[in-house]
Motif scaffolding. Structure first.
Motif, mmCIF file in Angstrom:
data_model
loop_
_atom_site.group_PDB
_atom_site.id
_atom_site.type_symbol
_atom_site.label_atom_id
_atom_site.label_comp_id
_atom_site.label_asym_id
_atom_site.label_seq_id
_atom_site.Cartn_x
_atom_site.Cartn_y
_atom_site.Cartn_z
ATOM 1 N N GLY A 271 23.216 19.376 -20.056
ATOM 2 C CA GLY A 271 22.677 19.430 -17.910
ATOM 3 C C GLY A 271 23.453 20.491 -17.943
ATOM 4 N N ASN A 272 22.769 20.452 -16.477
ATOM 5 C CA ASN A 272 24.068 21.953 -15.747
ATOM 6 C C ASN A 272 25.284 21.363 -15.782
ATOM 7 O OD1 ASN A 272 21.439 23.903 -15.342
ATOM 8 N ND2 ASN A 272 21.236 21.990 -13.837
ATOM 9 N N LYS A 273 26.228 22.124 -14.759
ATOM 10 C CA LYS A 273 27.496 21.703 -14.455
ATOM 11 C C LYS A 273 27.604 19.925 -14.266
ATOM 12 C CE LYS A 273 30.608 22.713 -10.883
ATOM 13 N NZ LYS A 273 31.134 23.650 -9.745
ATOM 14 N N ALA A 274 26.721 19.633 -12.641
ATOM 15 C CA ALA A 274 26.845 18.330 -12.715
ATOM 16 C C ALA A 274 26.904 17.495 -13.601
ATOM 17 C CB ALA A 274 26.905 18.664 -11.035
ATOM 18 N N GLY A 275 25.817 17.632 -14.063
ATOM 19 C CA GLY A 275 24.963 17.035 -15.321
ATOM 20 C C GLY A 275 25.421 17.008 -16.076
ATOM 21 N N LEU A 276 26.333 18.007 -17.095
ATOM 22 C CA LEU A 276 27.446 17.632 -17.978
ATOM 23 C C LEU A 276 28.220 16.123 -17.350
ATOM 24 C CD1 LEU A 276 28.452 20.744 -19.203
ATOM 25 C CD2 LEU A 276 26.832 19.394 -20.284
ATOM 26 N N PHE A 277 28.659 16.728 -16.613
ATOM 27 C CA PHE A 277 29.791 16.118 -15.720
ATOM 28 C C PHE A 277 29.658 14.249 -15.890
ATOM 29 C CE2 PHE A 277 32.312 13.636 -11.931
ATOM 30 C CZ PHE A 277 33.571 13.600 -12.752
ATOM 31 N N LEU B 206 29.190 19.587 -25.611
ATOM 32 C CA LEU B 206 28.557 19.894 -24.666
ATOM 33 C C LEU B 206 28.152 21.140 -24.222
ATOM 34 C CD1 LEU B 206 31.956 18.993 -22.782
ATOM 35 C CD2 LEU B 206 30.107 17.145 -23.429
ATOM 36 N N GLU B 207 27.148 20.910 -24.079
ATOM 37 C CA GLU B 207 25.935 22.473 -23.540
ATOM 38 C C GLU B 207 25.737 22.849 -22.489
ATOM 39 O OE1 GLU B 207 23.715 21.972 -28.701
ATOM 40 O OE2 GLU B 207 22.203 21.916 -26.140
ATOM 41 N N ALA C 280 38.504 18.204 -19.745
ATOM 42 C CA ALA C 280 39.463 17.349 -19.702
ATOM 43 C C ALA C 280 39.946 16.197 -18.796
ATOM 44 C CB ALA C 280 40.012 18.328 -18.775
ATOM 45 N N LEU C 281 38.780 16.242 -17.915
ATOM 46 C CA LEU C 281 38.819 15.008 -17.134
ATOM 47 C C LEU C 281 37.927 13.849 -17.906
ATOM 48 C CD1 LEU C 281 37.113 16.112 -13.499
ATOM 49 C CD2 LEU C 281 39.704 15.811 -14.375
ATOM 50 N N PHE C 282 37.375 13.918 -18.703
ATOM 51 C CA PHE C 282 36.999 13.214 -19.229
ATOM 52 C C PHE C 282 38.349 12.521 -19.870
ATOM 53 C CE2 PHE C 282 35.708 12.320 -23.826
ATOM 54 C CZ PHE C 282 34.114 10.794 -23.797
ATOM 55 N N ASN C 283 38.710 13.260 -20.862
ATOM 56 C CA ASN C 283 39.923 12.963 -22.084
ATOM 57 C C ASN C 283 40.795 12.174 -20.899
ATOM 58 O OD1 ASN C 283 40.211 13.504 -24.250
ATOM 59 N ND2 ASN C 283 40.206 16.163 -24.393
ATOM 60 N N GLN C 284 41.635 12.952 -19.711
ATOM 61 C CA GLN C 284 42.014 11.863 -18.576
ATOM 62 C C GLN C 284 42.539 10.642 -18.800
ATOM 63 O OE1 GLN C 284 42.485 13.164 -14.509
ATOM 64 N NE2 GLN C 284 43.468 14.557 -15.192
ATOM 65 N N PHE C 285 40.652 9.896 -18.770
ATOM 66 C CA PHE C 285 40.130 9.003 -18.660
ATOM 67 C C PHE C 285 40.116 8.704 -20.056
ATOM 68 C CE2 PHE C 285 36.832 5.577 -18.205
ATOM 69 C CZ PHE C 285 37.099 5.084 -17.702
ATOM 70 N N LEU C 286 39.732 8.814 -20.781
ATOM 71 C CA LEU C 286 40.119 8.226 -22.133
ATOM 72 C C LEU C 286 40.681 7.210 -22.847
ATOM 73 C CD1 LEU C 286 37.846 7.796 -24.905
ATOM 74 C CD2 LEU C 286 38.358 9.956 -25.497
ATOM 75 N N HIS C 287 42.029 8.732 -22.241
ATOM 76 C CA HIS C 287 43.452 8.185 -22.028
ATOM 77 C C HIS C 287 44.441 7.174 -21.834
ATOM 78 C CE1 HIS C 287 47.054 9.359 -23.664
ATOM 79 N NE2 HIS C 287 48.180 8.819 -22.612
ATOM 80 N N SER D 153 31.983 26.610 -22.039
ATOM 81 C CA SER D 153 32.003 26.895 -20.114
ATOM 82 C C SER D 153 32.572 26.465 -19.287
ATOM 83 C CB SER D 153 30.273 26.846 -20.558
ATOM 84 O OG SER D 153 30.422 25.601 -19.704
ATOM 85 N N GLU D 154 33.859 26.989 -19.100
ATOM 86 C CA GLU D 154 34.594 26.850 -18.048
ATOM 87 C C GLU D 154 34.215 25.400 -17.380
ATOM 88 O OE1 GLU D 154 36.304 29.503 -15.619
ATOM 89 O OE2 GLU D 154 38.084 27.563 -14.592
ATOM 90 N N ASP D 155 33.094 25.337 -16.370
ATOM 91 C CA ASP D 155 32.862 23.870 -16.451
ATOM 92 C C ASP D 155 32.939 22.808 -17.331
ATOM 93 O OD1 ASP D 155 32.622 24.876 -14.446
ATOM 94 O OD2 ASP D 155 30.011 25.610 -14.628
ATOM 95 N N ALA D 156 32.242 23.181 -18.582
ATOM 96 C CA ALA D 156 32.487 22.113 -19.351
ATOM 97 C C ALA D 156 33.747 21.833 -20.087
ATOM 98 C CB ALA D 156 31.529 22.712 -20.657
ATOM 99 N N ARG D 157 34.831 22.932 -20.162
ATOM 100 C CA ARG D 157 35.959 22.435 -20.522
ATOM 101 C C ARG D 157 36.538 21.340 -19.115
ATOM 102 N NH1 ARG D 157 35.689 27.900 -21.954
ATOM 103 N NH2 ARG D 157 37.718 28.234 -20.312
#
Ligand code: ACM
Length: 637
Positions: A115-121, A90-91, A62-69, A54-58
């Protein structure tokens, strides 16, 4: 979850988060609702894709990646389709029970977050907090987490009016808020000392109201008369910048609630537009009314109609008038505000409104008579109801400080209880929603040590970490039905005495981490010892690596009697991982030239007629920053 539990049957044990954290040293803040530990770990590498459909998951990936980097120099690829091998999946699930809840399952060859959108985050934030760098290998322990917040409103208020903060500084704060699962930033945009938002219809708000010539130095009570720094201060956010902050926050599951103060705390506006005040204006200047201003001793006083943006703190007299002109202005402003901020809530302030102008204004007194109002408090309520109608008509909800209860609460208003919990309790009993933000426990502009001389200048008060942690947002005096009106909690960071980003971070952290647990965890699951000694240390070390200027807290100092020698045994546990402690026992200053603490030691015994000894110590972080000097008395054993 059941699937995973079954998979690990026999090796998993399931207990509440804090017990597990103690045993396994996972240090997620706020602690998840339940954690089941397995054995082994998942190893993250550049070849590990994130499957995000989903777009939310992506977006969250992307933010996860920024942090990881930024933290670990690693960027993972994202994929729209399932791939063989080690993956992070991410489901997004619309059917997840809690909007913000998630499950996180880590196996040796797969990580699944649901999770839902916020839950995945939030699942990804927990995952980030689980990553440990062990000799260059990024490892996540095998476990299963089920998590959801206790409260839907988890906020921090930032006052940018007393001192201005740049959008980059605010974004850094939003990143940190998201990492600890806060979901509201209350943006205090207007004050006596400065207006901070571009309003296209009223250009003088940013040309005049956003700037003051000078600011008082020291504490409000230090110098009488005040001494001013002689330096202009100010700034504002363009509408584009404000929209950018709103988007940035929304990507991180944070809603930005704007505050436009009324009818008080409006001197900066009235400096530019005196016609929205309570008095007639001639030649661009407000004229006092025919009724003389007197103080509560009956002495005449100046109504302060000066048209400069004030550079000193406190509650100012200059407030909006109850006039069509002022309502029109406020409705125009709120129209532009609503266009920038999609938040359901619009905060209208409502606090600390001195009624002197209305008591002395012919215009205000006429309204009181015409509307058959009992007094100026009812006039305030009348004013706020009018604004509420406008907001409601536009599909928004009014929220205000607890003074909006005075003179009668507007029909649909939510109350932010700051003068203790009294206002919040009253509002909940009337069936109104409440956010708890009591100045007893959640005013982060207060001192963090009892000895103020060891701390940077603050407004006053004393709010140590443990006191924040001890807060429970739902008062016992509310019955079960009334409790549901308490939507959550917020800390307030007023910035009269906070002009720099270092100071902002110092006052926010680590208290915001304690608040994160107040907001996310059930009251009976909180445990200060475990939070401060088991999980806080590694998070503080990490904050330092993230260039956050947090306050280095006092160590846990345990003094016990050593039976064999009859002397005191001193044990010092610093709350920053891998920090060092240097100490003295001779009453002199402790710094990095002092004794290095290497383990529990026996204290000397003072003679019969001598004073008790003082242990002075300082904590030095892995990057070499020294805490304030802390002192503990060691009495005669
Ligand atoms: C406040 O602290 N005046 C809300």
């Amino acid at each position: 979850m059941n699937k995973v539990l079954a998979l690990f049957a026999g090796i998993l044990f399931s207990v509440h988060g804090f017990v597990v954290a103690q045993q396994q040293k996972i240090s997620i803040i706020p602690a998840p609702k339940s954690v089941s530990m397995g054995s082994g770990h998942f190893e993250l590498s550049a070849g590990t894709p994130i499957i995000a459909v989903s777009e939310d998951a992506r977006k969250s990936a992307a933010l996860f990646n920024q942090f990881l980097h930024a933290r670990h120099g690693l960027t993972l690829k994202t994929s729209l389709i399932a791939l063989p091998g080690k993956t992070i999946v991410l489901e997004e699930s619309e059917n997840f029970a809690s909007e913000e809840g998630y499950s996180l399952e880590v196996e040796t060859d797969k990580i699944i977050i649901t999770g839902n959108k916020a839950g995945l985050f939030y699942g990804l934030q927990s995952l980030l907090q689980l990553i440990k760098n062990k000799d260059g290998s990024l490892q996540v322990p095998v476990l299963a987490i089920e998590d959801e917040p206790a409260f839907g409103y988890r906020g921090i208020m930032l006052d940018v009016s007393r001192h201005f903060f740049t959008t980059d500084q605010i974004k850094k704060m939003l990143d940190l808020m998201a990492y600890f699962k806060f979901n509201r930033m209350h943006w205090h945009l207007t004050e006596d000392q400065g207006w901070r938002l571009e309003i296209k219809k009223y250009p003088k708000l940013t040309q005049v109201s956003a700037w003051r010539d000078s600011t008082i130095i020291g504490q409000y009570y230090d110098f009488k008369p005040f001494i001013y720094d002689g330096k202009p201060h100010g700034g504002y956010y363009t509408q584009e910048e404000a929209k950018d902050i709103v988007r940035y926050a929304a990507d991180r599951q944070i809603t930005v609630i704007p505050e436009i103060e009324l009818p008080g705390h409006s001197s900066a506006v009235l400096a530019a537009y005196p016609e929205f005040g309570s008095f007639e204006v001639k030649d661009g200047k407000a004229l006092p009314g025919s009724i003389a201003a007197v103080n509560d001793k009956g002495e005449p006083h100046d109504n302060d109609l000066s048209q400069a943006v004030p550079g000193y703190w406190g509650v100012h007299y200059n407030i909006y008038g109850p006039t069509e002109k002022a309502y029109g202005f406020l409705e125009d402003v709120l129209t532009e505000v609503m266009d920038i901020f999609p938040s359901e809530y619009i905060h209208i302030g409502g606090d600390e409104v001195p009624k002197d102008h209305w008591m002395t204004s012919d215009i205000a007194q006429k309204v009181i008579k015409k509307e058959k109002l009992a007094d100026e408090h009812e006039l305030q309520s009348f004013f706020i109801r009018r604004i509420e109608k406008f907001l409601n008509k536009n599909g928004r909800k009014l929220i205000g400080w607890d003074e909006i209860l005075e003179g009668g609460l507007a029909p649909n208003a939510t109350v932010m209880s700051w003068r203790g919990e009294k206002g919040g309790i009253a509002a909940a009993k009337m069936g109104h929603d409440v956010i708890m933000t009591p100045n007893s426990h959640l005013y982060f502009d207060h001192y963090q040590a009892a000895d103020k001389t060891t701390e940077p200048l603050a407004i006053g008060g004393f709010l140590p970490l443990e006191k924040v942690y001890s807060y429970s947002p739902v008062p016992d005096t509310l019955n079960v039905d009334e409790r549901k009106y308490v939507l959550g909690v917020q800390a307030n960071l007023w910035t009269e005495y906070i002009p720099t980003i270092n100071k902002m971070e110092y006052f926010l952290f680590p208290r915001a981490l304690a608040l994160a647990e107040v907001a996310w965890m059930d009251r009976e699951e909180k445990n200060f010892e475990e939070f401060s000694q088991e999980r806080l240390p590694s998070r503080l070390k990490e904050l330092e690596e993230m260039d956050v200027f947090y306050r280095i807290p006092e160590a846990q100092v345990q003094i016990s009697k050593d039976e064999a020698s009859g002397r005191h045994l001193v044990n010092i546990v610093p709350l920053v991982a891998q920090s060092k402690v240097y100490y003295t026992l001779d009453g002199h200053k402790a710094d990095q030239t002092s004794n290095l603490y290497t383990g529990p030691f026996l204290a000397p015994i003072p003679g019969q007629d001598q004073d008790p000894l003082t242990l002075n110590y300082t904590v030095v972080t892995p990057k070499g920053r020294s805490s304030n000097q802390f002192s503990v008395e060691i009495n005669r054993p």
